[in-house]
Structures are given as C-alpha cells and as structure tokens.
Design an enzyme around this catalytic site. Sequence first.
Site, PDB file in Angstrom:
ATOM      1  N   LYS A  11       0.816  -1.215   0.000  1.00 35.29           N
ATOM      2  CA  LYS A  11       0.000   0.000   0.000  1.00 35.29           C
ATOM      3  C   LYS A  11       0.858   1.277   0.000  1.00 35.29           C
ATOM      4  O   LYS A  11       2.071   1.217   0.248  1.00 35.29           O
ATOM      5  CB  LYS A  11      -0.941  -0.044   1.211  1.00 35.29           C
ATOM      6  CG  LYS A  11      -2.000  -1.167   1.109  1.00 35.29           C
ATOM      7  CD  LYS A  11      -3.019  -1.052   2.240  1.00 35.29           C
ATOM      8  CE  LYS A  11      -4.086  -2.128   2.142  1.00 35.29           C
ATOM      9  NZ  LYS A  11      -5.103  -2.000   3.217  1.00 35.29           N
ATOM     10  N   TYR A  51     -12.561  -2.027  -3.582  1.00 36.17           N
ATOM     11  CA  TYR A  51     -13.108  -2.141  -2.221  1.00 36.17           C
ATOM     12  C   TYR A  51     -14.641  -2.025  -2.205  1.00 36.17           C
ATOM     13  O   TYR A  51     -15.206  -1.657  -1.179  1.00 36.17           O
ATOM     14  CB  TYR A  51     -12.482  -1.082  -1.320  1.00 36.17           C
ATOM     15  CG  TYR A  51     -11.086  -1.442  -0.838  1.00 36.17           C
ATOM     16  CD1 TYR A  51     -10.883  -2.573  -0.053  1.00 36.17           C
ATOM     17  CD2 TYR A  51      -9.984  -0.648  -1.149  1.00 36.17           C
ATOM     18  CE1 TYR A  51      -9.615  -2.916   0.410  1.00 36.17           C
ATOM     19  CE2 TYR A  51      -8.711  -0.984  -0.686  1.00 36.17           C
ATOM     20  CZ  TYR A  51      -8.544  -2.123   0.093  1.00 36.17           C
ATOM     21  OH  TYR A  51      -7.285  -2.461   0.553  1.00 36.17           O
ATOM     22  N   PHE A  59     -15.662   3.984   6.988  1.00 39.60           N
ATOM     23  CA  PHE A  59     -14.279   4.330   6.635  1.00 39.60           C
ATOM     24  C   PHE A  59     -14.007   4.280   5.130  1.00 39.60           C
ATOM     25  O   PHE A  59     -12.874   4.503   4.694  1.00 39.60           O
ATOM     26  CB  PHE A  59     -13.289   3.410   7.377  1.00 39.60           C
ATOM     27  CG  PHE A  59     -13.495   1.931   7.119  1.00 39.60           C
ATOM     28  CD1 PHE A  59     -13.005   1.331   5.966  1.00 39.60           C
ATOM     29  CD2 PHE A  59     -14.173   1.136   8.038  1.00 39.60           C
ATOM     30  CE1 PHE A  59     -13.183  -0.020   5.725  1.00 39.60           C
ATOM     31  CE2 PHE A  59     -14.357  -0.227   7.806  1.00 39.60           C
ATOM     32  CZ  PHE A  59     -13.858  -0.800   6.645  1.00 39.60           C
ATOM     33  N   ARG A  87      -1.555 -14.128   4.289  1.00 41.54           N
ATOM     34  CA  ARG A  87      -2.288 -13.488   5.391  1.00 41.54           C
ATOM     35  C   ARG A  87      -1.481 -13.618   6.689  1.00 41.54           C
ATOM     36  O   ARG A  87      -1.469 -12.706   7.507  1.00 41.54           O
ATOM     37  CB  ARG A  87      -3.669 -14.126   5.581  1.00 41.54           C
ATOM     38  CG  ARG A  87      -4.583 -14.035   4.366  1.00 41.54           C
ATOM     39  CD  ARG A  87      -5.333 -12.767   4.183  1.00 41.54           C
ATOM     40  NE  ARG A  87      -6.233 -12.431   5.247  1.00 41.54           N
ATOM     41  CZ  ARG A  87      -7.008 -11.336   5.220  1.00 41.54           C
ATOM     42  NH1 ARG A  87      -6.955 -10.501   4.183  1.00 41.54           N
ATOM     43  NH2 ARG A  87      -7.803 -11.059   6.217  1.00 41.54           N
ATOM     44  N   THR A  93      -5.284  -7.133  10.502  1.00 38.09           N
ATOM     45  CA  THR A  93      -5.634  -5.871   9.827  1.00 38.09           C
ATOM     46  C   THR A  93      -5.198  -4.657  10.647  1.00 38.09           C
ATOM     47  O   THR A  93      -4.655  -3.688  10.105  1.00 38.09           O
ATOM     48  CB  THR A  93      -7.171  -5.808   9.621  1.00 38.09           C
ATOM     49  OG1 THR A  93      -7.577  -6.990   8.936  1.00 38.09           O
ATOM     50  CG2 THR A  93      -7.576  -4.589   8.817  1.00 38.09           C
ATOM     51  N   ARG A 104       2.617  -6.063   8.995  1.00 34.79           N
ATOM     52  CA  ARG A 104       1.859  -4.949   9.575  1.00 34.79           C
ATOM     53  C   ARG A 104       2.439  -4.534  10.937  1.00 34.79           C
ATOM     54  O   ARG A 104       2.458  -3.346  11.258  1.00 34.79           O
ATOM     55  CB  ARG A 104       0.387  -5.309   9.663  1.00 34.79           C
ATOM     56  CG  ARG A 104      -0.278  -5.185   8.279  1.00 34.79           C
ATOM     57  CD  ARG A 104      -1.613  -5.851   8.238  1.00 34.79           C
ATOM     58  NE  ARG A 104      -2.374  -5.488   7.045  1.00 34.79           N
ATOM     59  CZ  ARG A 104      -3.464  -6.142   6.660  1.00 34.79           C
ATOM     60  NH1 ARG A 104      -3.901  -7.165   7.355  1.00 34.79           N
ATOM     61  NH2 ARG A 104      -4.105  -5.760   5.572  1.00 34.79           N
ATOM     62  N   ASN A 114      -2.253   0.438   6.666  1.00 32.03           N
ATOM     63  CA  ASN A 114      -1.740  -0.824   7.203  1.00 32.03           C
ATOM     64  C   ASN A 114      -0.847  -1.620   6.249  1.00 32.03           C
ATOM     65  O   ASN A 114      -0.785  -2.845   6.313  1.00 32.03           O
ATOM     66  CB  ASN A 114      -2.890  -1.663   7.775  1.00 32.03           C
ATOM     67  CG  ASN A 114      -3.888  -2.092   6.723  1.00 32.03           C
ATOM     68  OD1 ASN A 114      -3.754  -1.747   5.560  1.00 32.03           O
ATOM     69  ND2 ASN A 114      -4.887  -2.861   7.129  1.00 32.03           N
ATOM     70  N   HIS A 117      -2.102  -5.482   1.548  1.00 25.74           N
ATOM     71  CA  HIS A 117      -3.379  -6.176   1.351  1.00 25.74           C
ATOM     72  C   HIS A 117      -3.084  -7.577   0.849  1.00 25.74           C
ATOM     73  O   HIS A 117      -2.145  -7.775   0.078  1.00 25.74           O
ATOM     74  CB  HIS A 117      -4.236  -5.462   0.289  1.00 25.74           C
ATOM     75  CG  HIS A 117      -5.325  -6.346  -0.247  1.00 25.74           C
ATOM     76  ND1 HIS A 117      -6.502  -6.546   0.421  1.00 25.74           N
ATOM     77  CD2 HIS A 117      -5.378  -7.152  -1.356  1.00 25.74           C
ATOM     78  CE1 HIS A 117      -7.247  -7.421  -0.256  1.00 25.74           C
ATOM     79  NE2 HIS A 117      -6.582  -7.798  -1.338  1.00 25.74           N
ATOM     80  N   GLU A 128      -9.556 -10.511  -7.671  1.00 26.99           N
ATOM     81  CA  GLU A 128      -8.581  -9.427  -7.515  1.00 26.99           C
ATOM     82  C   GLU A 128      -7.439  -9.547  -8.525  1.00 26.99           C
ATOM     83  O   GLU A 128      -6.984  -8.545  -9.076  1.00 26.99           O
ATOM     84  CB  GLU A 128      -8.070  -9.429  -6.073  1.00 26.99           C
ATOM     85  CG  GLU A 128      -9.189  -9.073  -5.085  1.00 26.99           C
ATOM     86  CD  GLU A 128      -8.809  -9.244  -3.615  1.00 26.99           C
ATOM     87  OE1 GLU A 128      -7.668  -9.652  -3.322  1.00 26.99           O
ATOM     88  OE2 GLU A 128      -9.671  -8.937  -2.762  1.00 26.99           O
TER      89      GLU A 128
HETATM   90  N1  LIG Z   1     -12.210   0.144  11.227  1.00 25.19           N
HETATM   91  C1  LIG Z   1     -11.500   0.539  10.194  1.00 25.19           C
HETATM   92  N2  LIG Z   1     -11.088   1.821  10.084  1.00 25.19           N
HETATM   93  C2  LIG Z   1     -10.372   2.230   9.032  1.00 25.19           C
HETATM   94  N3  LIG Z   1     -10.000   1.437   8.010  1.00 25.19           N
HETATM   95  C3  LIG Z   1     -10.369   0.169   8.074  1.00 25.19           C
HETATM   96  C4  LIG Z   1     -11.137  -0.348   9.161  1.00 25.19           C
HETATM   97  N4  LIG Z   1     -11.355  -1.666   8.916  1.00 25.19           N
HETATM   98  C5  LIG Z   1     -10.760  -1.939   7.750  1.00 25.19           C
HETATM   99  N5  LIG Z   1     -10.167  -0.847   7.240  1.00 25.19           N
HETATM  100  C6  LIG Z   1      -9.418  -0.716   5.991  1.00 25.19           C
HETATM  101  O1  LIG Z   1     -10.093  -1.459   4.991  1.00 25.19           O
HETATM  102  C7  LIG Z   1      -9.227  -2.497   4.497  1.00 25.19           C
HETATM  103  C8  LIG Z   1     -10.052  -3.694   4.167  1.00 25.19           C
HETATM  104  O2  LIG Z   1     -10.643  -4.199   5.345  1.00 25.19           O
HETATM  105  P1  LIG Z   1     -10.794  -5.762   5.573  1.00 25.19           P
HETATM  106  O3  LIG Z   1     -11.701  -5.944   6.716  1.00 25.19           O
HETATM  107  O4  LIG Z   1     -11.078  -6.406   4.250  1.00 25.19           O
HETATM  108  O5  LIG Z   1      -9.340  -6.107   6.109  1.00 25.19           O
HETATM  109  P2  LIG Z   1      -8.215  -7.033   5.545  1.00 25.19           P
HETATM  110  O6  LIG Z   1      -8.815  -8.106   4.711  1.00 25.19           O
HETATM  111  O7  LIG Z   1      -7.289  -7.447   6.646  1.00 25.19           O
HETATM  112  O8  LIG Z   1      -7.436  -5.989   4.719  1.00 25.19           O
HETATM  113  P3  LIG Z   1      -7.124  -6.025   3.213  1.00 25.19           P
HETATM  114  O9  LIG Z   1      -8.438  -6.291   2.504  1.00 25.19           O
HETATM  115  O10 LIG Z   1      -6.543  -4.672   2.905  1.00 25.19           O
HETATM  116  O11 LIG Z   1      -6.130  -7.141   3.118  1.00 25.19           O
HETATM  117  C9  LIG Z   1      -8.213  -2.716   5.629  1.00 25.19           C
HETATM  118  O12 LIG Z   1      -6.990  -3.227   5.187  1.00 25.19           O
HETATM  119  C10 LIG Z   1      -8.044  -1.310   6.157  1.00 25.19           C
HETATM  120  O13 LIG Z   1      -7.108  -0.592   5.344  1.00 25.19           O
END
Ligand SMILES: Nc1ncnc2c1ncn2[C@@H]1O[C@H](COP(=O)(O)OP(=O)(O)OP(=O)(O)O)[C@@H](O)[C@H]1O
Length: 143
Positions: A11, A51, A59, A87, A93, A104, A114, A117, A128
């Site tokens: 990212k 997304y 968010f 993962r 996350t 992370r 973070n 992804h 994706e």
């Molecule tokens: N509570 C939150 N506040 C702000 N941003 C968030 C929050 N939860 C998730 N995100 C953002 O949205 C992205 C996607 O959320 P998801 O729950 O799919 O997490 P993830 O699968 O661990 O992350 P990613 O999809 O980026 O690998 C997260 O990586 C983070 O950048």
Amino acid sequence: MAIERTFSIVKPDAVAKNVIGEIYSRFERAGLRIVAAKMIHLSREKAEGFYAEHKERPFFGALVDFMTSGPVMVQVLEGENAIKANREIMGATNPAEALRGTIRADYAVSVDENAAHGSDSPESAEREINYFFSADEICPRTR
Ligand SMILES: Nc1ncnc2c1ncn2[C@@H]1O[C@H](COP(=O)(O)OP(=O)(O)OP(=O)(O)O)[C@@H](O)[C@H]1O
C-alpha cells in the site's frame, strides 16, 4: 495442498517508506514466488471498485483517499497455501493486534494505513488478480 495463487498490494504508506524490497523478501522467505508485479497509481474509480464490498462502511471514503494517495505495488504470489501463508506474514488488519515479526507489526502505523493487502479466499484471489492483471502479464507456472 496444491500450488495456489493470491493477490497482494504493497500500500502507499509502505511504498513511501521505501520498504517494497523488504516486503518482497518476506514473501520469498515464506516460499511465495512473485509471478506478476507492477507499480501503479490507483484512480478513485479503480480503488472504489476494488473495495466495493466496503462501500457502505464509515471508513470507505478515507480508505479510498489513502489508497489513491500515492503509488502502490500490485503483485500475484504463488506457492503452497499461498492465500493463508500471505495473510499470516501480513498479520492482523489492525497493526496493534498483529503478531511480532509480521509485515503490519513492523511497517504499519494504523488500521487505515496498514502497509499491505492480501486476498482472503480463493474467490477473492481470482477476482482481484483479474481486476489488475491480464493473463499474459502473469508468468506461466515454473514448477
Ligand atoms: N475500522 C477501520 N477503520 C479504518 N480502516 C479500516 C477499518 N477496517 C478496515 N479498514 C481498511 O479497509 C481495508 C479492508 O478491510 P478488511 O476488513 O477487508 O481487512 P483485511 O482483509 O485485513 O485488509 P485487506 O483487505 O486490505 O487485506 C483494511 O486493510 C483497512 O485498510
């Protein structure tokens, strides 16, 4: 377990920190091969589409702002159990909850910035990968 592919993003925060190579080394040390990779600067439209499942979340706007704030590296990783392996090396996350030694924990500062992804299922991996790469941009299997 058969060889599997997953999709990954370094990212904008991690690209700005100049740790692309550090993160790629972690993929390789975990037995994952980088079989496609490119640097891109996401448009809002592309980030919103990626997304889309989070469209209704509070968010979402901040997430799209962040993902379009600078260039990212997108890559396809290949290896045994690649989705789960990636993962695991990324960590939780929220970096505050990520295990020590994960990407992370070491490079991210907050849940919204973070560092990485990684796809969370075979279905998301396929969607994706196809969202960012055409078939001729991905190396044929070498093993
Ligand atoms: N509570 C939150 N506040 C702000 N941003 C968030 C929050 N939860 C998730 N995100 C953002 O949205 C992205 C996607 O959320 P998801 O729950 O799919 O997490 P993830 O699968 O661990 O992350 P990613 O999809 O980026 O690998 C997260 O990586 C983070 O950048």
